[in-house]
Write a protein that holds these residues in place. Sequence first.
Motif, PDB file in Angstrom:
ATOM      1  N   ASN B  37       0.809  -1.226   0.000  1.00 28.30           N
ATOM      2  CA  ASN B  37       0.000   0.000   0.000  1.00 28.30           C
ATOM      3  C   ASN B  37       0.841   1.274   0.000  1.00 28.30           C
ATOM      4  OD1 ASN B  37      -2.687  -1.415   0.659  1.00 28.30           O
ATOM      5  ND2 ASN B  37      -1.326  -2.114   2.289  1.00 28.30           N
ATOM      6  N   ILE B  38       0.219   2.312  -0.484  1.00 25.33           N
ATOM      7  CA  ILE B  38       0.859   3.631  -0.433  1.00 25.33           C
ATOM      8  C   ILE B  38      -0.008   4.548   0.417  1.00 25.33           C
ATOM      9  CG2 ILE B  38       1.564   5.658  -1.777  1.00 25.33           C
ATOM     10  CD1 ILE B  38       1.827   3.772  -4.161  1.00 25.33           C
ATOM     11  N   ILE B  39       0.651   5.286   1.289  1.00 24.65           N
ATOM     12  CA  ILE B  39      -0.031   6.357   2.019  1.00 24.65           C
ATOM     13  C   ILE B  39       0.550   7.656   1.474  1.00 24.65           C
ATOM     14  CG2 ILE B  39      -0.485   7.390   4.265  1.00 24.65           C
ATOM     15  CD1 ILE B  39      -0.031   4.617   5.519  1.00 24.65           C
ATOM     16  N   ALA B  40      -0.266   8.398   0.743  1.00 29.08           N
ATOM     17  CA  ALA B  40       0.234   9.587   0.048  1.00 29.08           C
ATOM     18  C   ALA B  40      -0.430  10.852   0.580  1.00 29.08           C
ATOM     19  CB  ALA B  40      -0.054   9.451  -1.446  1.00 29.08           C
ATOM     20  N   GLY B  41       0.272  11.952   0.396  1.00 29.18           N
ATOM     21  CA  GLY B  41      -0.297  13.238   0.793  1.00 29.18           C
ATOM     22  C   GLY B  41       0.784  14.263   1.011  1.00 29.18           C
ATOM     23  N   ALA B  42       0.371  15.502   1.135  1.00 27.19           N
ATOM     24  CA  ALA B  42       1.313  16.602   1.336  1.00 27.19           C
ATOM     25  C   ALA B  42       1.829  16.586   2.782  1.00 27.19           C
ATOM     26  CB  ALA B  42       0.610  17.909   1.034  1.00 27.19           C
ATOM     27  N   PRO B  43       2.893  17.337   3.071  1.00 25.66           N
ATOM     28  CA  PRO B  43       3.408  17.374   4.446  1.00 25.66           C
ATOM     29  C   PRO B  43       2.332  17.846   5.431  1.00 25.66           C
ATOM     30  CG  PRO B  43       4.941  18.453   2.948  1.00 25.66           C
ATOM     31  CD  PRO B  43       3.708  18.160   2.154  1.00 25.66           C
ATOM     32  N   GLY B  44       2.318  17.199   6.595  1.00 24.63           N
ATOM     33  CA  GLY B  44       1.395  17.632   7.644  1.00 24.63           C
ATOM     34  C   GLY B  44       0.016  17.021   7.549  1.00 24.63           C
ATOM     35  N   CYS B  45      -0.172  16.116   6.606  1.00 25.57           N
ATOM     36  CA  CYS B  45      -1.502  15.518   6.424  1.00 25.57           C
ATOM     37  C   CYS B  45      -1.805  14.432   7.459  1.00 25.57           C
ATOM     38  CB  CYS B  45      -1.604  14.874   5.058  1.00 25.57           C
ATOM     39  SG  CYS B  45      -2.006  16.037   3.781  1.00 25.57           S
ATOM     40  N   GLY B  46      -0.796  13.859   8.052  1.00 28.64           N
ATOM     41  CA  GLY B  46      -1.024  12.791   9.025  1.00 28.64           C
ATOM     42  C   GLY B  46      -0.591  11.423   8.534  1.00 28.64           C
ATOM     43  N   LYS B  47       0.241  11.381   7.508  1.00 27.35           N
ATOM     44  CA  LYS B  47       0.652  10.092   6.924  1.00 27.35           C
ATOM     45  C   LYS B  47       1.425   9.240   7.952  1.00 27.35           C
ATOM     46  CE  LYS B  47       3.122  12.072   3.703  1.00 27.35           C
ATOM     47  NZ  LYS B  47       2.892  13.482   4.080  1.00 27.35           N
ATOM     48  N   THR B  48       2.406   9.865   8.588  1.00 32.70           N
ATOM     49  CA  THR B  48       3.232   9.128   9.554  1.00 32.70           C
ATOM     50  C   THR B  48       2.386   8.657  10.740  1.00 32.70           C
ATOM     51  OG1 THR B  48       5.202  10.341   8.887  1.00 32.70           O
ATOM     52  CG2 THR B  48       5.245   9.345  11.069  1.00 32.70           C
ATOM     53  N   THR B  49       1.507   9.516  11.187  1.00 36.41           N
ATOM     54  CA  THR B  49       0.643   9.141  12.320  1.00 36.41           C
ATOM     55  C   THR B  49      -0.254   7.972  11.937  1.00 36.41           C
ATOM     56  OG1 THR B  49       0.689  11.443  13.028  1.00 36.41           O
ATOM     57  CG2 THR B  49      -1.014  10.058  14.006  1.00 36.41           C
ATOM     58  N   LEU B  50      -0.790   8.005  10.720  1.00 36.60           N
ATOM     59  CA  LEU B  50      -1.631   6.900  10.256  1.00 36.60           C
ATOM     60  C   LEU B  50      -0.825   5.592  10.243  1.00 36.60           C
ATOM     61  CD1 LEU B  50      -4.108   5.595   8.941  1.00 36.60           C
ATOM     62  CD2 LEU B  50      -3.386   6.550   6.748  1.00 36.60           C
ATOM     63  N   ALA B  51       0.394   5.669   9.726  1.00 39.14           N
ATOM     64  CA  ALA B  51       1.226   4.456   9.681  1.00 39.14           C
ATOM     65  C   ALA B  51       1.503   3.950  11.097  1.00 39.14           C
ATOM     66  CB  ALA B  51       2.535   4.757   8.960  1.00 39.14           C
ATOM     67  N   HIS B  52       1.760   4.860  12.018  1.00 41.26           N
ATOM     68  CA  HIS B  52       2.001   4.446  13.399  1.00 41.26           C
ATOM     69  C   HIS B  52       0.768   3.780  14.006  1.00 41.26           C
ATOM     70  CE1 HIS B  52       5.784   6.647  13.330  1.00 41.26           C
ATOM     71  NE2 HIS B  52       6.073   6.035  14.460  1.00 41.26           N
ATOM     72  N   GLN B  53      -0.394   4.344  13.735  1.00 44.93           N
ATOM     73  CA  GLN B  53      -1.610   3.723  14.284  1.00 44.93           C
ATOM     74  C   GLN B  53      -1.755   2.293  13.766  1.00 44.93           C
ATOM     75  OE1 GLN B  53      -4.091   7.490  13.734  1.00 44.93           O
ATOM     76  NE2 GLN B  53      -5.420   6.306  15.057  1.00 44.93           N
ATOM     77  N   ILE B  54      -1.444   2.123  12.486  1.00 44.09           N
ATOM     78  CA  ILE B  54      -1.577   0.782  11.899  1.00 44.09           C
ATOM     79  C   ILE B  54      -0.590  -0.188  12.556  1.00 44.09           C
ATOM     80  CG2 ILE B  54      -1.293  -0.574   9.775  1.00 44.09           C
ATOM     81  CD1 ILE B  54      -2.282   1.959   8.237  1.00 44.09           C
ATOM     82  N   ILE B  55       0.662   0.250  12.746  1.00 50.53           N
ATOM     83  CA  ILE B  55       1.629  -0.696  13.328  1.00 50.53           C
ATOM     84  C   ILE B  55       1.314  -0.975  14.799  1.00 50.53           C
ATOM     85  CG2 ILE B  55       3.476  -0.217  11.659  1.00 50.53           C
ATOM     86  CD1 ILE B  55       4.918   1.415  13.784  1.00 50.53           C
ATOM     87  N   PHE B  56       0.889   0.043  15.532  1.00 38.06           N
ATOM     88  CA  PHE B  56       0.571  -0.200  16.946  1.00 38.06           C
ATOM     89  C   PHE B  56      -0.671  -1.070  17.100  1.00 38.06           C
ATOM     90  CE2 PHE B  56       3.662   3.090  17.801  1.00 38.06           C
ATOM     91  CZ  PHE B  56       4.206   2.671  19.001  1.00 38.06           C
TER      92      PHE B  56
END
Lengths: 130, 506
Positions: B37-56
Amino acid sequence: MDTPSQSIRDLALRLLELEAEDRAADDAKGAERVCAKLHTSLTRFAGVDGFKALTRRSLALARSEIPVLRGVSLDEGGCFVGLGDLAAKAVNDGGAALITHFLWLLVTFVGEPIALRLLREAWPEINIDE
Amino acid sequence: MNTDEKGNSRVRIRQIPTGVPGLDEILGGGLPEYSFNIIAGAPGCGKTTLAHQIIFANATKEKPALYFTVLGEPAIKMLRYQQQYSFFDQAMLEGAIKFINLSQLVLDNDLGAVLDEIIKEVEASNAGIVVVDSFKTVVKKGLASESQVEVHGFIQRLALHLTGWQATTFLIGEYVDGDMRDNPIFTVADGLLWLYQNVDRSSIVRKMQIVKLRGQESVPGLHTFRITDGGLHTFPRTFGLSEQSDKEKGTRRLSSGIAEFDKMLGGGIPEGDSMLIAGPSGSGKSLLASQFINEGLSHGEPGVIAIFEELPSPYVRRAAKLGMDFETPQKNGKLKIIYIRPLDLSVDETVHAIVDAVKTIDAKRVVVDSLVGFEMALAPEFRHGFRESLYRMIGALVRLGVTVVSTVEVEESFGAIDFSNYTISFLAEDLVRLRYISINGQMRKMMMIVKMRGSDHSIDMREYTITTDGIVIGKPLRGYRGLTTGIPGPWSDGSGQNSPSGPEAD
């Protein structure tokens, strides 16, 4: 700015003693070995640049306490070099100050639980939490 | 294996939870296991946070998550900020989640070495989830020294190896819409989650779109989300409307708490109806709505009041002055007063808040006070589609079987009568209009039932007063013409109408 807690100072001294004893090395080597172990553990997680950013700041903070540390610098990987050229007392105090500030910076940025976890990875043989 | 009606066996794709409220519903149940999967978006959109939620939400010591950082947000800073979220469980860093920095490797080596390192780490740890943040940087570096075909091959091999190793992969990238064209990564990916952040005047609205998802049906369109202390919280745009309603509309008439008003309504408000009370400022709309809730509470019917224009405490105090206790039922879990006014709200968020409250206390009665306040609470871009928004909100509520009373302020004009500024009366089965009338040098109040869908109701225009006991409805206003204009006059002699029932008209 916060100053390092006593528990972090104690932990830094423990690590220095451990590395000096383990390797039957002098105090300067002990500090360098602590730095090398931290390097191994932290660069995997934070990258070389992340590690260097912390050691550079630690050196600056330690120098403000122990001016003779002006003779200490960083190698390409971000580890302290030049401690061995200092007088014995300066080596002891300087090594302790460098490692203390490094650990304290780590705690400041990622919090104590994560910082201690990273240290446990580097020194699995000792109980870091003691 | 699943077997269809033709007897064909199909592989069953298991779904993994995202850990993001609402997102599994948008995805059609969760993320396909072993997908790329790809999580795409401009800076500050929440991409990293979304990925963290998925891994946790998914990582275990047996099937850990590997989070590769590459020239993006430094890991130390990332952990510093991510640990502020409530989903961040530090215990999971003891073997279930590992962060590995690949920045130097990417800078010093070709894509082949990067691929080898990722595969080595994944195989050594038996990873179940893999995140590369930022993958766009990896590709960018590759394109600087290698051909597009080689980069394409790298992406293909990465996808094959990670899927083959039974890992679910998330590649994070600061992509923009134009990046989709001729970009092999979007072709290879099984899932593409695109995050947006729009600024409209002073408000920020975050939206998410499932642009692509192989193997299962997701909910199309843009879904709003908010980043809270708990991380991302998504609000599916079809929330409350897509599921089959299991509530059959009741046949009861609910008392409004005002006997004369109930008579005008033909016995009360039909259960499960949506009623709109329209009137000018100070005409008693909120009071009428409060009495409706209070009456329900007195019969053990839980209620929800959504207010937008004032804080709950003055609302409760004002009700107390009129003999309505809204404090005790709140403590007893019979009443929820929801105050919503962040000014950058999406409709879906509002619907979620109200529906959650209704479900929590099994409410039977809901008041939305007022629709004007609701509109003001929305981010500007949602105000354009306010009618549609109301349709969705009211629709979601009546599907729950609750009876909804909404208030709406109208600008009073003398000479004509408006029912609302929004031409939203189509949303309501029942429409009540309050208005001021000028009679004999006095500004009085009048109410009428404009419509009750499928039900008889009074056609009288009744004067009413607001007292310390609530609304008191007087006799029908007879003998006036032009009552709806607000400036009535007496019927002329010989008209066949009654003489005015009150003092002489102006």
